[in-house]
Scaffold this active site. Structure first.
Site, PDB file in Angstrom:
ATOM      1  N   HIS A 139       0.589   1.971  -0.683  1.00  0.00           N
ATOM      2  CA  HIS A 139       1.024   2.194  -2.081  1.00  0.00           C
ATOM      3  C   HIS A 139       0.778   3.751  -2.316  1.00  0.00           C
ATOM      4  O   HIS A 139       0.840   4.280  -3.653  1.00  0.00           O
ATOM      5  CB  HIS A 139       0.348   1.406  -3.189  1.00  0.00           C
ATOM      6  CG  HIS A 139       0.704   0.033  -2.925  1.00  0.00           C
ATOM      7  ND1 HIS A 139      -0.203  -0.898  -3.734  1.00  0.00           N
ATOM      8  CD2 HIS A 139       1.652  -0.579  -2.432  1.00  0.00           C
ATOM      9  CE1 HIS A 139       0.321  -2.365  -3.348  1.00  0.00           C
ATOM     10  NE2 HIS A 139       1.443  -1.925  -2.646  1.00  0.00           N
TER      11      HIS A 139
ATOM     12  N   CYS B 160      13.693  18.180  -4.986  1.00  0.00           N
ATOM     13  CA  CYS B 160      13.805  18.854  -3.558  1.00  0.00           C
ATOM     14  C   CYS B 160      12.875  18.286  -2.694  1.00  0.00           C
ATOM     15  O   CYS B 160      12.716  18.579  -1.423  1.00  0.00           O
ATOM     16  CB  CYS B 160      13.524  20.326  -3.855  1.00  0.00           C
ATOM     17  SG  CYS B 160      12.122  20.854  -4.363  1.00  0.00           S
TER      18      CYS B 160
ATOM     19  N   ASP C 140      -6.588   5.855  -3.893  1.00  0.00           N
ATOM     20  CA  ASP C 140      -7.739   6.394  -4.377  1.00  0.00           C
ATOM     21  C   ASP C 140      -8.306   7.320  -3.108  1.00  0.00           C
ATOM     22  O   ASP C 140      -9.224   8.010  -3.416  1.00  0.00           O
ATOM     23  CB  ASP C 140      -8.924   5.750  -4.915  1.00  0.00           C
ATOM     24  CG  ASP C 140      -9.160   4.404  -4.248  1.00  0.00           C
ATOM     25  OD1 ASP C 140      -9.590   3.449  -4.606  1.00  0.00           O
ATOM     26  OD2 ASP C 140      -9.388   4.771  -2.902  1.00  0.00           O
TER      27      ASP C 140
ATOM     28  N   GLN D 100      -3.789  -1.013  -0.257  1.00  0.00           N
ATOM     29  CA  GLN D 100      -3.123  -0.851  -1.406  1.00  0.00           C
ATOM     30  C   GLN D 100      -3.503   0.191  -2.375  1.00  0.00           C
ATOM     31  O   GLN D 100      -2.748   0.398  -3.333  1.00  0.00           O
ATOM     32  CB  GLN D 100      -3.256  -2.325  -2.033  1.00  0.00           C
ATOM     33  CG  GLN D 100      -2.748  -3.572  -1.139  1.00  0.00           C
ATOM     34  CD  GLN D 100      -2.730  -5.001  -1.739  1.00  0.00           C
ATOM     35  OE1 GLN D 100      -2.135  -5.325  -2.607  1.00  0.00           O
ATOM     36  NE2 GLN D 100      -4.026  -5.342  -1.498  1.00  0.00           N
ATOM     37  N   ASN D 101      -4.725   0.650  -2.225  1.00  0.00           N
ATOM     38  CA  ASN D 101      -5.330   1.674  -3.068  1.00  0.00           C
ATOM     39  C   ASN D 101      -4.727   3.004  -2.912  1.00  0.00           C
ATOM     40  O   ASN D 101      -4.338   3.241  -1.757  1.00  0.00           O
ATOM     41  CB  ASN D 101      -6.965   1.665  -3.005  1.00  0.00           C
ATOM     42  CG  ASN D 101      -7.355   0.085  -3.066  1.00  0.00           C
ATOM     43  OD1 ASN D 101      -6.929  -0.535  -3.572  1.00  0.00           O
ATOM     44  ND2 ASN D 101      -8.683  -0.059  -2.738  1.00  0.00           N
TER      45      ASN D 101
ATOM     46  N   SER E 287      -6.180  -9.541  -5.242  1.00  0.00           N
ATOM     47  CA  SER E 287      -5.764 -10.750  -5.779  1.00  0.00           C
ATOM     48  C   SER E 287      -4.447 -11.466  -4.862  1.00  0.00           C
ATOM     49  O   SER E 287      -4.259 -12.424  -5.034  1.00  0.00           O
ATOM     50  CB  SER E 287      -5.399 -10.574  -7.178  1.00  0.00           C
ATOM     51  OG  SER E 287      -4.255  -9.419  -7.475  1.00  0.00           O
TER      52      SER E 287
HETATM   53  N1  APR Z   1     -15.810  -7.093  -4.312  1.00  0.00           N
HETATM   54  C1  APR Z   1     -14.979  -7.817  -3.830  1.00  0.00           C
HETATM   55  N2  APR Z   1     -13.679  -8.207  -4.653  1.00  0.00           N
HETATM   56  C2  APR Z   1     -13.928  -7.788  -5.600  1.00  0.00           C
HETATM   57  C3  APR Z   1     -15.012  -6.905  -6.467  1.00  0.00           C
HETATM   58  C4  APR Z   1     -15.875  -6.359  -5.670  1.00  0.00           C
HETATM   59  N3  APR Z   1     -16.934  -5.724  -5.943  1.00  0.00           N
HETATM   60  N4  APR Z   1     -14.350  -6.458  -7.936  1.00  0.00           N
HETATM   61  C5  APR Z   1     -13.233  -7.181  -7.818  1.00  0.00           C
HETATM   62  N5  APR Z   1     -12.765  -7.980  -6.916  1.00  0.00           N
HETATM   63  C6  APR Z   1     -11.496  -8.384  -6.900  1.00  0.00           C
HETATM   64  C7  APR Z   1     -10.976  -9.362  -7.825  1.00  0.00           C
HETATM   65  O1  APR Z   1     -11.454 -10.606  -7.841  1.00  0.00           O
HETATM   66  C8  APR Z   1      -9.491  -9.427  -7.667  1.00  0.00           C
HETATM   67  O2  APR Z   1      -9.118 -10.638  -6.817  1.00  0.00           O
HETATM   68  O3  APR Z   1     -10.591  -7.531  -6.495  1.00  0.00           O
HETATM   69  C9  APR Z   1      -9.158  -7.983  -6.943  1.00  0.00           C
HETATM   70  C10 APR Z   1      -8.517  -7.052  -7.384  1.00  0.00           C
HETATM   71  O4  APR Z   1      -7.467  -7.303  -7.802  1.00  0.00           O
HETATM   72  P1  APR Z   1      -6.238  -6.747  -8.487  1.00  0.00           P
HETATM   73  O5  APR Z   1      -6.750  -5.958  -9.925  1.00  0.00           O
HETATM   74  O6  APR Z   1      -5.071  -7.438  -8.654  1.00  0.00           O
HETATM   75  O7  APR Z   1      -5.743  -5.352  -7.422  1.00  0.00           O
HETATM   76  P2  APR Z   1      -5.085  -5.450  -5.997  1.00  0.00           P
HETATM   77  O8  APR Z   1      -5.007  -6.748  -5.509  1.00  0.00           O
HETATM   78  O9  APR Z   1      -5.443  -4.464  -5.456  1.00  0.00           O
HETATM   79  O10 APR Z   1      -3.597  -5.022  -6.867  1.00  0.00           O
HETATM   80  C11 APR Z   1      -2.378  -5.070  -5.958  1.00  0.00           C
HETATM   81  O11 APR Z   1      -0.976  -4.304  -7.821  1.00  0.00           O
HETATM   82  O12 APR Z   1      -0.950  -3.285  -9.768  1.00  0.00           O
HETATM   83  C12 APR Z   1      -0.600  -3.087  -8.535  1.00  0.00           C
HETATM   84  O13 APR Z   1      -0.217  -1.165  -7.174  1.00  0.00           O
HETATM   85  C13 APR Z   1      -1.269  -1.904  -7.611  1.00  0.00           C
HETATM   86  O14 APR Z   1      -2.126  -1.757  -5.562  1.00  0.00           O
HETATM   87  C14 APR Z   1      -2.049  -2.481  -6.715  1.00  0.00           C
HETATM   88  C15 APR Z   1      -1.537  -3.878  -6.689  1.00  0.00           C
END
Ligand code: APR
Length: 257
Positions: free
Chosen positions: A119, A130, A104, A101-102, A190
């Site tokens: 994403h 265009c 980066d 989903q990243n 999440s």
């Molecule tokens: N190792 C493992 N898990 C981690 C770590 C780590 N070092 N640090 C944070 N986390 C976990 C958090 O506990 C959380 O459950 O990563 C998760 C990040 O969740 P979000 O911030 O909600 O990111 P994500 O699930 O990728 O979001 C999905 O939402 O905003 C949109 O387009 C954006 O792709 C993104 C999508």
């Protein structure tokens, strides 16, 4: 870190097809902020003001200011041990894919070759008129919201905003990977943003052994076959050394990798 079960060790040793589904948490140890949680991006900024097409068209300067900031952060960070561990797993397994989903580009920079970007990717930009693509160098050289030299339309980052469809090819490849995986990792997400968040359930329904790796439990944890609580940059390398190192060489030879 709690060691993984023998069940997972056995499955990792016998599997031929493994898939890793990642979210912002896998890049947090590289210094890329996550979205939700206490210090998450969405606790500071409003997604409705920054991550949707109408907001972009009504205030492109604001949205570009924010994406320049994110491009700048991402250009300064490096892949971490979790990204590298997945690139290594790709060398070990006959079939291996990362679904992310990243935006980066850190999986690719760590050496992963099969990466399905659901994403988009912050290193790409295209014209809203265009469709022509533009590099980050071109974009970052513009003072104002960049416009296409050919048709003068606004240029946008090649990322998926809320309310937009996912790229069809990446989505289809991700569903196919989830439906055929023997082991399916759910790493640092999440699991609340759909349709991406439906992939772990698709994998589970299709018979995969689903393993969640996160620093805390999520909406998906109850449905996972195994939950490994810890930082992805610590859990994944430990998993490789616990479960795989002795078969790695033999497998790489077997699959000519
Ligand atoms: N190792 C493992 N898990 C981690 C770590 C780590 N070092 N640090 C944070 N986390 C976990 C958090 O506990 C959380 O459950 O990563 C998760 C990040 O969740 P979000 O911030 O909600 O990111 P994500 O699930 O990728 O979001 C999905 O939402 O905003 C949109 O387009 C954006 O792709 C993104 C999508």
């Amino acid at each position: 870190m709690k060691p993984c079960t023998s069940e997972l060790t056995t499955r990792l040793r016998t599997a031929e097809n493994v898939v890793a589904f990642s979210g912002a948490g896998i890049s947090s140890e590289s210094g890329v902020p996550t979205f939700r949680g206490t210090d998450g991006i969405w606790s500071k900024f409003k997604p409705e003001e920054l991550a949707n097409f109408d907001a972009f068209m009504s205030n492109p300067e604001l949205v570009w200011e924010w994406y320049r900031h994110r491009k700048e952060i991402i250009s300064r960070v490096q892949p971490n041990a979790a990204h590298r561990a997945l690139a290594r797993m790709e060398q070990i397994y006959r079939r291996f894919a990362v679904i992310t989903q990243n935006i980066d580009n850190l999986h690719q920079r760590a050496g992963s070759r099969t990466v399905h970007e659901l994403h988009g990717n912050i290193e790409r930009n295209y014209c809203t008129g265009c469709g022509k693509y533009y590099s980050n160098d071109f974009i970052l050289a513009q003072e104002r919201a960049p416009r296409c030299p050919s048709c003068n339309s606004l240029i946008r980052p090649d990322v998926v905003w809320f309310g937009e469809l996912l790229p069809e090819d990446a989505w289809k490849a991700s569903v196919a990977a989830a439906e055929t995986a023997q082991v399916f990792f759910v790493i640092g997400t999440s699991a609340v943003v759909y349709p991406a968040a439906s992939l772990p359930s698709i994998a589970k329904r299709s018979g995969a052994y689903v393993v969640e790796i996160n620093i805390e439990t999520t909406e998906f944890s109850m449905k996972a076959d195994e939950v490994l609580l810890g930082k992805a940059g610590e859990v994944l390398p430990a998993l490789i050394s616990q479960s795989l190192s002795h078969t790695e060489h033999e497998r790489a030879q077997r699959y000519g990798k």
